[in-house]
Design a protein around this motif. Structure first.
Motif, PDB file in Angstrom:
ATOM      1  N   ALA A 126      37.151  34.309  26.984  1.00 15.00           N
ATOM      2  CA  ALA A 126      36.394  35.132  27.399  1.00 15.00           C
ATOM      3  C   ALA A 126      35.781  36.130  26.367  1.00 15.00           C
ATOM      4  O   ALA A 126      36.163  37.317  25.962  1.00 15.00           O
ATOM      5  CB  ALA A 126      37.093  36.163  28.323  1.00 15.00           C
ATOM      6  N   ALA A 157      35.067  38.044  31.620  1.00 16.63           N
ATOM      7  CA  ALA A 157      35.564  37.925  32.943  1.00 16.63           C
ATOM      8  C   ALA A 157      36.883  37.054  33.007  1.00 16.63           C
ATOM      9  O   ALA A 157      36.777  35.989  33.590  1.00 16.63           O
ATOM     10  CB  ALA A 157      34.158  37.149  33.575  1.00 16.63           C
ATOM     11  N   ASN A 200      38.150  35.416  36.411  1.00 19.95           N
ATOM     12  CA  ASN A 200      37.177  34.239  36.662  1.00 19.95           C
ATOM     13  C   ASN A 200      37.530  32.945  35.893  1.00 19.95           C
ATOM     14  O   ASN A 200      37.624  31.906  36.080  1.00 19.95           O
ATOM     15  CB  ASN A 200      35.737  34.594  36.586  1.00 19.95           C
TER      16      ASN A 200
END
Length: 344
Positions: free
Chosen positions: A56, A81, A84
């Motif tokens: 990330a 994120a 995610n």
């Protein structure tokens, strides 16, 4: 939409960074010899098409860029994120891949706890969540980036294996071991400056602690970044005439109950040492193990007290909380002195 690449900020290439002549990215790579994460996975991926790496926007911080150079088609930067990222990794795992999703330990464990539990551990998917710069190794970034609760949080998630890397060779062993492990795993890494404990890549087995020093008066149970200073402390105590055993309890979940029981019976006292909050972490796990086994021996849990760590350079923080060699030796002497007074 392009990724919000924060690697330059954390590594010094951006205008606000602190790059110097020793490095093109603000960090002298010679100073982080234990960060072989991307390098080792890159080599392993040459023969294992299942391996993919996600990050990330911290590819330089965790050296995942070493993997990306070798296997660019199997490297994914999801941007800022993290939640995610873990869910994407779960989807990849459900498709037959073995994904390694890496970010700061504070983000990996605290921010993504729900995704780790529900998306990875519950369906028993082979996702490897890599929490690097754990403990208080982020120093100046403060509480938002300190990862002191992750051991307590991660070890209470069912069907999640929790392991801590001790040094570069130990990390290589963990990565190799993880490839064919069924189910989800949380790998806790330091900041890549861990001194050598293992001169060669060790042969590891989940649930089996590594005995790194023999001793008969006291057992120090350490994990991750605290193993090396525990050995330094054992040397100091040896000069005082104390024989100290050191266990590398790298496998926090599952725990090596047999090694702990043997240590309790053979040395009569235990000191746990962790770069984490003492509430619910390694020390609590050891206390539970001894209690379940009916072993009533002196035990002291040493780590970061139940408080928010102040801002400061990591080395100063380790000294402040007595997690360096001198500090661990001092705490061990206190435990030994207390034991002697009780037996007098």
């Amino acid at each position: 939409m392009t990724a919000q690449d924060q690697s330059e900020i954390f590594n010094g290439t951006a205008a606000v960074g602190f790059a110097d002549s020793r490095s093109t990215d603000g960090t002298d790579t010679r100073a982080i010899p234990a960060f072989v994460f991307g390098e080792e996975l890159g080599v392993l991926a040459d023969d294992d098409p299942r391996i993919v790496v996600l990050t990330a926007d911290l590819g330089r911080s965790n050296r995942a860029t070493d993997f990306a150079l070798r296997h660019p088609d199997r490297f994914v930067n999801v941007g800022i994120a993290e939640k995610n990222m873990v869910t994407v990794a779960a989807g990849m795992a459900a498709s037959g891949l073995v994904p390694f999703a890496a970010t700061f330990g504070s983000f990996a464990a605290l921010l993504c706890a729900e995704q780790i539990r529900t998306d990875c551990a519950y369906p028993n998917l082979p996702v490897r969540v890599v929490g690097h710069h754990s403990g208080m190794s982020m120093g100046f970034y403060g509480t938002s980036h300190h990862s002191l609760e992750d051991l307590a949080m991660m070890r209470c998630i069912a069907d999640l294996t929790v392991v801590c890397a001790t040094d570069a060779n130990h990390l290589r062993a963990l990565l190799r071991l993880s490839l064919d492990h069924e189910g989800a795993m949380y790998l806790r890494l330091g900041r890549g400056r861990d001194p050598e404990v293992y001169p060669e890549v060790p042969d590891l087995q989940l649930g089996r602690a590594e005995l790194v020093r023999e001793g008969s008066d006291l057992t120090v149970v350490a994990t991750g970044s605290t193993v090396h200073p525990a050995l330094v402390a054992a040397d100091q105590l040896a000069a005082d005439g104390h024989s100290v055993r050191v266990l590398d309890m790298w496998t926090v979940s599952p725990l090596d109950h047999a090694a702990l029981a043997a240590a309790a019976r053979e040395t009569g006292a235990l000191l746990t040492v962790e770069e984490a909050n003492v509430t619910g972490g390694l020390g609590s796990a050891v206390a539970e193990s001894l209690s379940d086994a009916g072993l009533a021996v002196p035990l002291r849990r040493h780590g970061v007290p139940d408080e928010h760590v102040p801002v400061g350079p990591p080395a100063a923080l380790y000294a402040h909380y007595r997690l360096d060699g001198d500090g661990i030796a001092a705490v061990a002497r206190e435990l030994l002195d207390t034991r002697t007074r009780r037996n007098a």
